[in-house]
Design an enzyme around this catalytic site. Structure first.
Site, PDB file in Angstrom:
ATOM      1  N   GLU A   1      -0.792  -8.515   5.413  1.00 33.40           N
ATOM      2  CA  GLU A   1      -0.466  -8.680   6.841  1.00 33.40           C
ATOM      3  C   GLU A   1      -1.720  -8.635   7.712  1.00 33.40           C
ATOM      4  O   GLU A   1      -1.654  -8.895   8.910  1.00 33.40           O
ATOM      5  CB  GLU A   1       0.562  -7.623   7.283  1.00 33.40           C
ATOM      6  CG  GLU A   1       0.038  -6.212   7.494  1.00 33.40           C
ATOM      7  CD  GLU A   1      -0.239  -5.435   6.200  1.00 33.40           C
ATOM      8  OE1 GLU A   1      -0.179  -6.018   5.103  1.00 33.40           O
ATOM      9  OE2 GLU A   1      -0.534  -4.230   6.321  1.00 33.40           O
TER      10      GLU A   1
ATOM     11  N   CYS B   1       0.825  -1.204   0.000  1.00 35.16           N
ATOM     12  CA  CYS B   1       0.000   0.000   0.000  1.00 35.16           C
ATOM     13  C   CYS B   1       0.870   1.269   0.000  1.00 35.16           C
ATOM     14  O   CYS B   1       1.501   1.548  -1.011  1.00 35.16           O
ATOM     15  CB  CYS B   1      -0.990  -0.055   1.148  1.00 35.16           C
ATOM     16  SG  CYS B   1      -2.449   0.942   0.853  1.00 35.16           S
TER      17      CYS B   1
ATOM     18  N   HIS C   1      -3.284  -5.381   1.706  1.00 36.36           N
ATOM     19  CA  HIS C   1      -2.571  -5.597   2.979  1.00 36.36           C
ATOM     20  C   HIS C   1      -2.556  -7.080   3.372  1.00 36.36           C
ATOM     21  O   HIS C   1      -3.399  -7.508   4.171  1.00 36.36           O
ATOM     22  CB  HIS C   1      -3.267  -4.822   4.104  1.00 36.36           C
ATOM     23  CG  HIS C   1      -3.073  -3.354   4.044  1.00 36.36           C
ATOM     24  ND1 HIS C   1      -2.063  -2.700   4.711  1.00 36.36           N
ATOM     25  CD2 HIS C   1      -3.762  -2.393   3.388  1.00 36.36           C
ATOM     26  CE1 HIS C   1      -2.140  -1.408   4.475  1.00 36.36           C
ATOM     27  NE2 HIS C   1      -3.164  -1.200   3.673  1.00 36.36           N
TER      28      HIS C   1
END
Ligand code: GLN
Length: 184
Positions: free
Chosen positions: A165, A71, A163
């Site tokens: 994560e 991002c 994302h």
């Protein structure tokens, strides 16, 4: 230094990877790969200029050190940012557009297919995400969402608009660790 670095830390630690947080040039000593988290790319850009951290990172990139941006991290790795002269590391031959999915749908989740990671779709979380408008011929497209490029690779560098994560699926993080292993 800013943004979703704790979540990346957890993801890599769950894959038995040792993690250090980088805030100044000395922290780069001995690392084998570098991750730029999501957050606010103008803020992270300002912090990268402190103490020559960004310049040192560019030297490591010139030695092909594996790097992974998510991002805002993707924006910082890009050479070209649509309609912005903000600081960037100027490393990947891509043109990105910030907040590209529009205000109305600032954040959303979608299943995307990443052929390099197998047939099972990846749940992708987009938060005020950029997308890639243009890539040079030396950049591989790893995934698209509704015709927009959202995951790319150039040599040992990868960048995702989403994302990975923030979801339990660790395949993207494992993919980056594989790049590091091959580089060693
Ligand atoms: N919109 C942010 C930027 O342009 C990126 C958002 C994010 O990293 N989730 O920097």
């Amino acid at each position: 230094m800013q943004g979703a670095f704790r979540e990346h830390r957890r993801a890599f630690e769950s894959l038995n990877c040792e993690v250090v947080e980088v805030r100044k040039p000395a922290d780069l000593q001995g690392i084998q790969g570098l991750v730029f988290p999501g957050g606010e790319s103008t803020t992270i850009g300002k912090l990268l200029q402190n103490e020559g951290l960004g310049d040192r990172i560019k030297e490591l990139a010139a030695q092909d050190m594996p790097m992974f941006g998510t991002c805002a991290g993707m924006i910082l790795l890009a050479k070209y940012i649509d309609d912005s002269d903000q600081y960037r590391l100027n490393l990947m031959d891509i043109t990105v557009k910030r907040n590209a999915f529009g205000r109305q749908i600032a954040s959303f989740e979608a299943n995307i297919t990443i052929p390099a990671l197998g047939n099972d779709p990846v749940r992708a979380v987009f938060i005020r995400a950029p997308y890639v408008q243009e890539v040079a011929p030396n950049v591989g497209i790893l995934a698209e969402y509704e015709g927009k490029i959202v995951f790319v690779r150039q040599g040992n560098m990868i960048a995702s608009a989403f994302h990975p994560e923030l979801t339990p699926d660790k395949r993207v993080h494992q993919y980056f660790l594989n790049i590091i292993s091959e580089y060693q």
